[in-house]
Design an enzyme around this catalytic site. Sequence first.
Site, PDB file in Angstrom:
ATOM      1  N   THR A 223     -27.976   9.554 -15.045  1.00 26.79           N
ATOM      2  CA  THR A 223     -27.750   9.471 -16.309  1.00 26.79           C
ATOM      3  C   THR A 223     -27.579  10.826 -17.004  1.00 26.79           C
ATOM      4  O   THR A 223     -28.176  11.763 -16.300  1.00 26.79           O
ATOM      5  CB  THR A 223     -28.956   8.775 -17.024  1.00 26.79           C
ATOM      6  N   ARG A 251     -27.885  -6.527 -17.023  1.00 26.07           N
ATOM      7  CA  ARG A 251     -28.904  -5.622 -17.041  1.00 26.07           C
ATOM      8  C   ARG A 251     -29.020  -4.562 -17.909  1.00 26.07           C
ATOM      9  O   ARG A 251     -27.815  -3.836 -17.840  1.00 26.07           O
ATOM     10  CB  ARG A 251     -29.436  -5.326 -15.670  1.00 26.07           C
TER      11      ARG A 251
HETATM   12  N1  ASP Z   1     -32.537   4.976 -16.628  1.00 29.75           N
HETATM   13  C1  ASP Z   1     -30.936   4.648 -16.275  1.00 29.75           C
HETATM   14  C2  ASP Z   1     -31.213   3.201 -16.152  1.00 29.75           C
HETATM   15  O1  ASP Z   1     -32.277   2.696 -15.738  1.00 29.75           O
HETATM   16  C3  ASP Z   1     -30.712   5.207 -14.990  1.00 29.75           C
HETATM   17  C4  ASP Z   1     -30.705   6.686 -14.632  1.00 29.75           C
HETATM   18  O2  ASP Z   1     -31.462   7.216 -15.493  1.00 29.75           O
HETATM   19  O3  ASP Z   1     -29.936   7.180 -14.057  1.00 29.75           O
HETATM   20  O4  ASP Z   1     -30.425   2.620 -16.500  1.00 29.75           O
END
Ligand code: ASP
Length: 357
Positions: A223, A251
């Site tokens: 992310t 989700r």
């Molecule tokens: N926090 C993000 C999620 O759970 C994933 C990530 O941080 O890469 O969708």
Amino acid sequence: MAMRTLLLCSLILLLCTCDRATSESDPEAEKTAAMEAPSTPAPEYAMVIHGGAGTILPENMTPERAAGIKAAMNAALDAGEAVLKAGGSAADAVEKTIWVMEDSPHFNAGKGAVFTNAGINEMDASFMTGHDQNAGAIGGVTNLKHPISGARAVLEKSEHVLLSGKGAEEFSILQGLETVDPKYFWTEHRWAALQRALEGEKVEQEKIEGNRIIEEIDRKYGTVGCVALDKSGNLAAGTSTGGMTNKRYNRLGDSPLIGAGTYADNATCGVSCTGWGEFFIRYAVAYDVHARMAYGNASVQDAADAVINKTLVEKGGTGGLIALDAKGNVAMPFNTPGMYRAYLKAGGEREIFFYKE
Ligand code: ASP
């Protein structure tokens, strides 16, 4: 002569007394001096970014890939710095910085978004401004080139905070935001990651007892996020993601949730998170950093550290966050092997890190 000698001796005695008075430590005087000493002045502006936390290890990295990621992070910092230097808003800096990372295939956001179980890309983003606690977010969009702009549009142009799916896309199109054919988000490495996840699913199922995941298998995140402090002293924070590889059933993780993945308040700090979203939701991670500062007077470093390295570690939640307070103090804790992270401050200070220092 005797008179002159007497005067000289008195003078020497006086000088010695004065000298002793200044060299002997007086705790009260020292305390006052310390209180009056100018603390490090806040930088005119500052910014911090992340490109995801996870299994980021030197042994898994090729020099080409490292150079590509570093170049993308530098380009993202450049974009935000240009805004802040020119006196632009923290919100503009956050959006422009995240655009660069969303355009790069290296990060799990925009172009480099991961695939769902159904082989498509569903993206989430959120945005918050610290001077008014206004916030906007979108979840599960499939055709927005820059999901972060969708989140900012919800903040600025709607009476809502969170829009999802088709409605979020419709709203974004009405605001004139750029859409692309969903094929734009296809990248070979993310497709391969989905295939590996599908293969590994059987193994993973065997490692799940009830709802408890015993072993975490190759969960990589990626992310992106940014927090900026502008010359007017305003903070803004944004987060953008493709979520987690192989996710199902529309989700949503923490990234589109204000208080979980993103938070900003000029009185405390701006926060953007990355990691295993379900944990970040359950422990309201971004808000918890703010709350520890607001109610417990914690520093941004102590607040961020406690949440990532204590609360989450105790519960088995993996990931990290970036935080920036209104004085320009930066915190970038993570409990995974690595986290792509960087910061800059007015005056030219700039650092980029991948691994544990
Ligand atoms: N926090 C993000 C999620 O759970 C994933 C990530 O941080 O890469 O969708």
